[in-house]
Design an enzyme around this catalytic site. Structure first.
Site, PDB file in Angstrom:
ATOM      1  CD1 TRP A  53     -14.772  16.520  12.848  1.00  0.00           C
ATOM      2  CD2 TRP A  53     -15.062  14.375  12.271  1.00  0.00           C
ATOM      3  NE1 TRP A  53     -13.939  15.766  13.621  1.00  0.00           N
ATOM      4  CE2 TRP A  53     -14.095  14.440  13.299  1.00  0.00           C
ATOM      5  CE3 TRP A  53     -15.403  13.134  11.754  1.00  0.00           C
ATOM      6  CZ2 TRP A  53     -13.461  13.308  13.799  1.00  0.00           C
ATOM      7  CZ3 TRP A  53     -14.778  11.996  12.256  1.00  0.00           C
ATOM      8  CH2 TRP A  53     -13.814  12.085  13.266  1.00  0.00           C
ATOM      9  CE  LYS A 102     -10.013  16.307  13.167  1.00  0.00           C
ATOM     10  NZ  LYS A 102      -8.909  16.204  12.227  1.00  0.00           N
ATOM     11  CD  GLU A 109      -4.472  -1.823   3.958  1.00  0.00           C
ATOM     12  OE1 GLU A 109      -5.187  -1.541   2.970  1.00  0.00           O
ATOM     13  OE2 GLU A 109      -3.617  -1.063   4.430  1.00  0.00           O
ATOM     14  CB  THR A 166      -0.895   0.081   1.246  1.00  0.00           C
ATOM     15  OG1 THR A 166      -0.045   0.134   2.381  1.00  0.00           O
ATOM     16  CG2 THR A 166      -1.810  -1.109   1.355  1.00  0.00           C
TER      17      THR A 166
HETATM   18  P1  AMP Z   1      -5.894   1.375  -1.766  1.00  0.00           P
HETATM   19  O1  AMP Z   1      -5.460   0.469  -0.690  1.00  0.00           O
HETATM   20  O2  AMP Z   1      -4.775   2.040  -2.488  1.00  0.00           O
HETATM   21  O3  AMP Z   1      -6.838   0.726  -2.702  1.00  0.00           O
HETATM   22  O4  AMP Z   1      -6.703   2.590  -1.079  1.00  0.00           O
HETATM   23  C1  AMP Z   1      -7.827   2.361  -0.270  1.00  0.00           C
HETATM   24  C2  AMP Z   1      -8.474   3.664   0.111  1.00  0.00           C
HETATM   25  O5  AMP Z   1      -9.048   4.281  -1.047  1.00  0.00           O
HETATM   26  C3  AMP Z   1      -9.632   3.516   1.054  1.00  0.00           C
HETATM   27  O6  AMP Z   1      -9.211   3.378   2.388  1.00  0.00           O
HETATM   28  C4  AMP Z   1     -10.401   4.808   0.814  1.00  0.00           C
HETATM   29  O7  AMP Z   1      -9.838   5.897   1.500  1.00  0.00           O
HETATM   30  C5  AMP Z   1     -10.202   5.012  -0.659  1.00  0.00           C
HETATM   31  N1  AMP Z   1     -11.366   4.516  -1.404  1.00  0.00           N
HETATM   32  C6  AMP Z   1     -11.500   3.353  -2.047  1.00  0.00           C
HETATM   33  N2  AMP Z   1     -12.710   3.266  -2.648  1.00  0.00           N
HETATM   34  C7  AMP Z   1     -13.367   4.402  -2.353  1.00  0.00           C
HETATM   35  C8  AMP Z   1     -14.663   4.924  -2.659  1.00  0.00           C
HETATM   36  N3  AMP Z   1     -15.522   4.263  -3.432  1.00  0.00           N
HETATM   37  N4  AMP Z   1     -14.996   6.131  -2.145  1.00  0.00           N
HETATM   38  C9  AMP Z   1     -14.144   6.830  -1.375  1.00  0.00           C
HETATM   39  N5  AMP Z   1     -12.906   6.404  -1.071  1.00  0.00           N
HETATM   40  C10 AMP Z   1     -12.522   5.205  -1.539  1.00  0.00           C
END
Ligand code: AMP
Length: 548
Positions: free
Chosen positions: A448, A443, A334, A185
């Site tokens: 929020w 904030k 994850e 990640t």
């Molecule tokens: P990654 O591990 O690079 O796929 O990133 C995951 C993160 O992407 C999540 O924890 C969210 O913050 C963001 N994310 C994934 N899908 C969405 C979605 N549909 N809407 C908003 N944020 C998202």
């Protein structure tokens, strides 16, 4: 009492064998680095994955060894997905868009022995090679006559390796909890951390993708796979596609709007997946060539959009342009990544289109296999009323229990929950709405404000290409929202026009205190807005409402 059912390990080699036996002719179409189109099928993927397993054995790769890829979406990369994991080694897909220092860190941390790469990345790798502590060799994913002229130690040719290897190979049988693949990640702070998937977690995740209220993937789908094979295993589609015999259309390095349109049309794709930003190029191409295009050539019916929030305006546009339904999904590396999926319930059968778009703008409901819950600052669960927002946590058989080599220490709480780092609401039907990454929430006066909601409202404006909202210091309110806009090419809008457009679409006290216009916004290697960078860039911005 013990049951009397057979104990079969859920292994990825079994998924591929099924695809070859029952969907052998189903195509895998690739757009390659040299611009050519290559046609393969699941039977060939199996044969070549077996040759690859033999070749890797000859190279000395053993069970548990990590094998890296720096590669686009092509048939060869799919062969590596099954060949490497099938022989009990671990496929490590590396995102080539990361900074070179991060790639070096990741390759060394994973102790990758062999690195398979598309020739586009030959120069990049040649620059990194002297710093790679465990690399034994580099395999260019091309034919002999396409080999790059670069200085890489033990440089091998993929097609030569396969040609020299026998297609006879018996997949080993082993415990389904064995690691199958590894993705890092790209955290915005600290070093990247590795998520290590198992054969079992991946097979269970694939079943979900094939369920009707999952992604509904089936043998009748022709899938334009825009999401990269290096981004959380392309959201599991290569595995799920093999399980159900879907056709895969792989765009290689060319994600231009024109090429996506061409592939959608020529391969009669009815299904596609990708992060929100990639579709902007497709819309732009369609808008610029509207007069000469016959949109009835496009058979797109469903799209999965996730990775960051899909703006409501994008959902509406897919419906009006192509009659395509956007399945808005949320997940993360994850969570393998499928966790919540935006399919509708029976009670939504007759809702009007605008209400449906509102619903689709949420990130869907938890699917079986992933528990989701939101928690307040006191650690207690919050009501599912669509209003209360708190820390979103997940648990289930395809959710990580820790990071590779225990980086970051223990990641689960006493009840087995993994804190996602996202802030969300849950409504009475269980629809998740992500309001922010926890570090991005604004904030204001102890309350929020959701930056994603504000971005969504601004994205509805016809002159807006992209929008980002960040919190900027305010002497009275602590923080107030600043709206940052990339206008569409050739279009103009003003601060007043935008604020007027948003008026009534969001709570009054959420309205941005200022609007600035920029040419581009910074994105991460997986297409997410880099809010940390934006906050740095606008740290000294003085809001007109701040009289201090
Ligand atoms: P990654 O591990 O690079 O796929 O990133 C995951 C993160 O992407 C999540 O924890 C969210 O913050 C963001 N994310 C994934 N899908 C969405 C979605 N549909 N809407 C908003 N944020 C998202």
């Amino acid at each position: 009492m013990q049951a009397l059912m057979q104990q079969h390990q859920l292994l990825l080699s079994g998924v591929l064998d099924h695809a070859a036996a029952f969907h052998g002719e189903r195509e895998i179409v690739s757009h390659l680095v040299d611009g050519s189109t290559h046609r393969s099928n699941w039977r060939e993927v199996q044969q070549r994955a077996k040759r690859l397993a033999n070749a890797l054995t000859t190279l000395g790769v053993q069970a548990g060894d990590r094998v890296a890829t720096l590669a686009w979406n092509t048939h060869r990369h799919v062969e590596l997905y099954f060949g490497v994991s099938g022989m009990q080694a671990v496929l490590h897909t590396v995102n080539p868009r990361l900074f070179p220092e991060q790639i070096t860190y990741i390759l060394n941390h994973a102790e990758d022995g062999y690195v398979f790469f598309d020739t586009s990345f030959a120069e990049l790798l040649a620059g990194l090679a002297p710093q790679l502590t465990h690399a034994k060799g580099f395999v260019a994913m091309c034919r002999r006559d396409q080999m790059p002229q670069v200085n890489l130690p033990n440089l091998l040719c993929y097609e030569d390796l396969l040609e020299a290897a026998s297609p006879d190979y018996t997949w080993p049988r082993f415990d389904e909890n064995t690691a199958s693949s590894l993705c890092y990640t790209s955290g915005t702070t600290g070093n990247p951390k590795g998520v290590l998937y198992s054969h079992r977690s991946t097979v269970l995740h694939s079943f979900t993708a094939c369920t009707t209220d999952g992604l509904g993937l089936s043998a009748r789908d022709s899938v334009l796979l825009v999401v990269p094979l290096f981004h959380v295993n392309a959201w599991g589609i290569p595995y799920a596609g093999a399980m159900c015999g879907a056709k895969l259309v792989l765009p290689g390095p060319n994600l231009s709007g024109e090429n996506m349109y061409r592939l959608l049309k020529e391969e009669r794709c009815n299904f596609s997946l990708g992060v929100p930003t990639v579709w902007l190029g497709l819309f732009d191409y369609v808008e610029r060539n509207r007069a000469s295009l016959d949109l009835s050539d496009i058979h797109l019916k469903r799209l999965v959009i996730g990775g960051s929030a899909c703006p409501r305006a994008m959902i509406e546009k897919f419906e009006t342009l192509f009659g395509a339904f956007v399945i808005h999904a949320w997940g993360m590396s994850e969570t393998s990544p499928l966790a919540s999926i935006g399919t509708l319930l029976d009670k939504h059968r007759d809702i009007d289109l605008q209400q449906r778009f509102d619903l689709q703008a949420k990130q869907g409901r938890a699917i079986y296999g992933v528990d989701l819950e939101i928690f307040g600052e006191d650690g207690q669960p919050l009501p599912h009323d669509g209003k209360a927002f708190g820390d979103l946590k997940a648990r289930g058989p395809w959710v990580a229990s820790g990071y590779y080599r225990a980086e970051g220490g223990s990641v689960l709480d006493a009840d087995g929950w993994f804190a996602t780092g996202d802030v969300a609401t849950l409504d009475a039907d269980g629809f998740v709405q992500i309001t922010d990454r926890s570090k991005d929430v604004i904030k204001s006066g102890g309350e929020w404000i959701s930056s994603i909601d504000l971005e969504n409202a601004a994205m509805g404006h016809p002159a807006v290409q992209e929008a980002a909202v960040i919190g900027v210091a305010h002497s009275r309110w602590q923080e107030r929202p600043l709206l940052i806009i990339v206008p569409k090419a050739g279009q103009q809008t003003t601060r007043e026009d935008l604020l007027q457009f948003m008026d009534g679409k969001v709570a009054k006290w959420w309205m941005p205190d200022d609007v600035v216009f920029v040419e581009t916004l910074p994105h991460t290697a997986t297409g997410k807005l880099q809010k940390l960078k934006l906050r740095e860039q606008f740290r000294a911005h003085v809001l007109p409402t701040d009289m201090a």
